[in-house]
Design an enzyme around this catalytic site. Structure first.
Site, PDB file in Angstrom:
ATOM      1  N   THR A  72       4.305   9.159   5.124  1.00  0.00           N
ATOM      2  CA  THR A  72       4.598   9.927   6.342  1.00  0.00           C
ATOM      3  C   THR A  72       3.305  10.357   7.024  1.00  0.00           C
ATOM      4  O   THR A  72       3.153  10.204   8.241  1.00  0.00           O
ATOM      5  CB  THR A  72       5.447  11.166   5.987  1.00  0.00           C
ATOM      6  OG1 THR A  72       6.655  10.714   5.379  1.00  0.00           O
ATOM      7  CG2 THR A  72       5.780  11.981   7.217  1.00  0.00           C
ATOM      8  N   ASN A 151      13.436   0.002   5.254  1.00  0.00           N
ATOM      9  CA  ASN A 151      13.865   0.697   4.030  1.00  0.00           C
ATOM     10  C   ASN A 151      15.378   0.660   3.835  1.00  0.00           C
ATOM     11  O   ASN A 151      15.862   0.626   2.703  1.00  0.00           O
ATOM     12  CB  ASN A 151      13.378   2.147   4.046  1.00  0.00           C
ATOM     13  CG  ASN A 151      13.613   2.844   5.365  1.00  0.00           C
ATOM     14  OD1 ASN A 151      13.281   2.324   6.429  1.00  0.00           O
ATOM     15  ND2 ASN A 151      14.204   4.021   5.324  1.00  0.00           N
ATOM     16  N   GLN A 179       7.377   0.063   2.537  1.00  0.00           N
ATOM     17  CA  GLN A 179       8.379  -0.599   1.695  1.00  0.00           C
ATOM     18  C   GLN A 179       7.917  -1.960   1.176  1.00  0.00           C
ATOM     19  O   GLN A 179       8.482  -2.468   0.205  1.00  0.00           O
ATOM     20  CB  GLN A 179       9.695  -0.774   2.463  1.00  0.00           C
ATOM     21  CG  GLN A 179      10.449   0.525   2.688  1.00  0.00           C
ATOM     22  CD  GLN A 179      11.010   1.134   1.403  1.00  0.00           C
ATOM     23  OE1 GLN A 179      11.200   0.446   0.391  1.00  0.00           O
ATOM     24  NE2 GLN A 179      11.265   2.431   1.423  1.00  0.00           N
ATOM     25  N   SER A 199       2.359   3.876   0.674  1.00  0.00           N
ATOM     26  CA  SER A 199       2.717   5.069  -0.087  1.00  0.00           C
ATOM     27  C   SER A 199       2.701   4.744  -1.580  1.00  0.00           C
ATOM     28  O   SER A 199       3.252   3.720  -2.004  1.00  0.00           O
ATOM     29  CB  SER A 199       4.116   5.517   0.338  1.00  0.00           C
ATOM     30  OG  SER A 199       4.536   6.596  -0.448  1.00  0.00           O
ATOM     31  N   HIS A 201       4.196   6.337  -4.170  1.00  0.00           N
ATOM     32  CA  HIS A 201       5.401   6.510  -5.000  1.00  0.00           C
ATOM     33  C   HIS A 201       6.426   5.394  -4.818  1.00  0.00           C
ATOM     34  O   HIS A 201       7.431   5.343  -5.519  1.00  0.00           O
ATOM     35  CB  HIS A 201       6.037   7.894  -4.778  1.00  0.00           C
ATOM     36  CG  HIS A 201       6.786   8.058  -3.500  1.00  0.00           C
ATOM     37  ND1 HIS A 201       8.165   7.998  -3.445  1.00  0.00           N
ATOM     38  CD2 HIS A 201       6.386   8.302  -2.233  1.00  0.00           C
ATOM     39  CE1 HIS A 201       8.560   8.220  -2.189  1.00  0.00           C
ATOM     40  NE2 HIS A 201       7.505   8.400  -1.442  1.00  0.00           N
ATOM     41  N   THR A 237      -9.533  18.933   0.176  1.00  0.00           N
ATOM     42  CA  THR A 237      -9.965  18.416  -1.127  1.00  0.00           C
ATOM     43  C   THR A 237      -8.975  17.353  -1.591  1.00  0.00           C
ATOM     44  O   THR A 237      -7.760  17.556  -1.536  1.00  0.00           O
ATOM     45  CB  THR A 237     -10.055  19.568  -2.154  1.00  0.00           C
ATOM     46  OG1 THR A 237     -10.974  20.526  -1.643  1.00  0.00           O
ATOM     47  CG2 THR A 237     -10.537  19.080  -3.509  1.00  0.00           C
ATOM     48  N   CYS A 325      15.548   9.815   2.835  1.00  0.00           N
ATOM     49  CA  CYS A 325      14.971  10.880   3.655  1.00  0.00           C
ATOM     50  C   CYS A 325      16.017  11.617   4.462  1.00  0.00           C
ATOM     51  O   CYS A 325      15.819  12.759   4.819  1.00  0.00           O
ATOM     52  CB  CYS A 325      13.945  10.316   4.611  1.00  0.00           C
ATOM     53  SG  CYS A 325      12.797   9.259   3.785  1.00  0.00           S
TER      54      CYS A 325
HETATM   55  N1  PLP Z   1       7.944   4.479   6.022  1.00  0.00           N
HETATM   56  C1  PLP Z   1       8.949   3.869   5.378  1.00  0.00           C
HETATM   57  C2  PLP Z   1       9.390   2.521   5.821  1.00  0.00           C
HETATM   58  C3  PLP Z   1       9.570   4.504   4.294  1.00  0.00           C
HETATM   59  O1  PLP Z   1      10.586   3.894   3.660  1.00  0.00           O
HETATM   60  C4  PLP Z   1       9.126   5.785   3.901  1.00  0.00           C
HETATM   61  C5  PLP Z   1       9.798   6.501   2.791  1.00  0.00           C
HETATM   62  O2  PLP Z   1      10.894   6.199   2.412  1.00  0.00           O
HETATM   63  C6  PLP Z   1       8.046   6.373   4.597  1.00  0.00           C
HETATM   64  C7  PLP Z   1       7.491   5.693   5.650  1.00  0.00           C
HETATM   65  C8  PLP Z   1       7.523   7.713   4.187  1.00  0.00           C
HETATM   66  O3  PLP Z   1       6.760   7.615   3.014  1.00  0.00           O
HETATM   67  P1  PLP Z   1       6.488   8.889   2.075  1.00  0.00           P
HETATM   68  O4  PLP Z   1       7.744   9.153   1.326  1.00  0.00           O
HETATM   69  O5  PLP Z   1       5.354   8.458   1.186  1.00  0.00           O
HETATM   70  O6  PLP Z   1       6.082  10.012   2.964  1.00  0.00           O
END
Ligand code: PLP
Length: 400
Positions: A72, A151, A179, A199, A201, A237, A325
């Site tokens: 994000t 996603n 993704q 990202s 995670h 930091t 989300c």
């Molecule tokens: N962009 C896409 C296509 C995503 O699927 C996601 C999270 O599901 C994000 C951005 C946001 O990533 P984060 O969860 O690391 O903030």
């Protein structure tokens, strides 16, 4: 109880070797990378090692990687940072209607600040036609932001063609690869992007880490200023354990991507074919072939998607309706709406996203229990008339 995790697009488990790599930086290697004594310099060394590992995953130079708190932040940084940098040149942005909200929201914010944004449509499989991008470009276009893979529906966009168009027209190109990175090959030089978000995670790393790739020479305005970290582009930091874990996760992804990708395609196709054969009136969402390896998304006419998730959860299966989300949001998915779905059909969706820990037995179990669940939910649905035509036949779909 069975415990099956089928929601890898929402997040992935942290790989044990990633945990191992992180532990020293949570215990005794706690130095601040900006400190000049040995403890600090060891921390800096670990961070730079992670930067090289992340860069290797996407064919970038380590100097082009800027650590963030996740996808994000990277998306916001790319979009707002470019707009603030180039506003004197132009105030028009191009994106699609099916981006993640991490892209859509900053675009909407910019609109409230006097920028104009074109949200391009996609076809019924969620695919963007590069010609649409070509035609939407104006003299004052400063940024094109297109996701690599969606996603919710898994469709993979023709980002290499779009990147070539952006390059030819001299427009900054951002690609949200949250993704796709770690799931399919992502190469910044093939995509020809100037900015790319990842990202941690989503690829077996910890939460709270990610990065923005910034091609050498691309300039943006920082959103977070402070102590000058990340070469003045992202103050604060650094999250050292997270960054070390992210680095290790990308290193692992480079090693296993080729093999795990095809294993996931195999499991994915078993589910797609199994559901299509066993469950009448089911629609595959997204493109049949241009889709993420482990990604399955179906809509089932006259099925309450939320109730289906609860039934699966009861049986030990964690899956989702679409995007994690906005799973709290009662509204239908903006992605499925952009594909032309009715509100009802959009709410009857099941997303199953596979990962390295899934196997054939788990797929067998899902295929054994899912048809009865769908039938039970349809039996109590006021809308369902088995003899009637499926309402989805009026819907654009890539059913097979
Ligand atoms: N962009 C896409 C296509 C995503 O699927 C996601 C999270 O599901 C994000 C951005 C946001 O990533 P984060 O969860 O690391 O903030």
């Amino acid at each position: 109880m069975t415990n099956i995790y089928f929601d890898h697009s929402a997040t992935t488990p942290v790989d044990p070797s990633v945990v191992e790599a992180m532990l020293p930086y949570l215990r005794n290697r706690y130095g601040n990378p900006s400190s000049s004594y040995r403890l600090g310099q060891e921390a800096r060394q670990a961070m730079e090692n992670a930067r090289s590992q992340v860069a290797a995953l996407i064919g970038a130079h380590p100097d082009e990687i800027f650590f963030t708190s996740g996808g994000t932040e990277a998306d916001n940084m790319a979009i707002l940072g470019t707009a603030y940098k180039q506003w004197e040149k132009g105030r028009h942005l191009i994106t699609t209607a099916i981006e993640h909200r991490a892209v859509l929201e900053p675009c909407k914010f910019l609109r409230s600040q006097g920028f104009e944004v074109t949200f391009l449509p996609v076809d019924e499989s969620g695919m963007l036609d590069p010609q649409e991008v070509q035609q939407a470009i104006r003299k004052d276009t400063i940024l094109i932001s297109i996701m690599h893979a969606n996603n919710e529906i898994g469709t993979i966009q023709p980002v290499e063609e779009i990147g070539a168009i952006a390059e030819e027209r001299g427009i900054t190109f951002h690609c949200d690869a949250v993704q796709s990175a770690g799931r399919i090959p992502v190469d910044v030089n093939r995509i020809k992007c100037d900015l790319l978000s990842i990202s941690s995670h989503k690829l077996y790393g910890p939460k709270g880490a990610g990065c923005l790739y910034l091609r050498k020479g691309t300039k943006i305005v920082p959103l977070i200023t402070g102590g000058g970290q990340e070469r003045d582009l992202r103050g604060g930091t650094e999250n050292l354990p997270g960054i070390v874990g992210f680095g290790r996760a990308t290193e692992l992804a480079c090693q296993v991507l080729d093999q795990s990708r095809w294993e996931l395609v195999f499991l994915r196709d078993r589910i797609i074919e199994g559901i299509s054969e066993r469950i009448p009136n089911s629609i595959l969402n997204g493109h049949r072939f241009q889709r993420l390896p482990g990604h399955v998304s179906f809509s089932f006419a006259n099925v309450d998607g939320k109730a289906l998730l609860s039934m699966l959860d009861e049986k030990g299966i964690a899956a989702s309706n679409g995007s994690a989300c906005h799973s709290d949001s009662p509204g239908p998915s903006h992605v499925l709406k952009a594909l032309g779905y009715s509100d009802e059909l959009a709410k009857s969706t099941l997303r199953i996203t596979l990962g390295r820990d899934n196997n054939d037995h788990q797929v067998d179990y899902l295929l054994a229990i899912l048809p009865d669940m769908i039938e039970a939910l349809r039996d109590i649905s006021p809308e369902f008339r088995p003899e009637a035509e499926c309402p989805c036949q009026d819907q654009p779909s890539s059913q097979n």
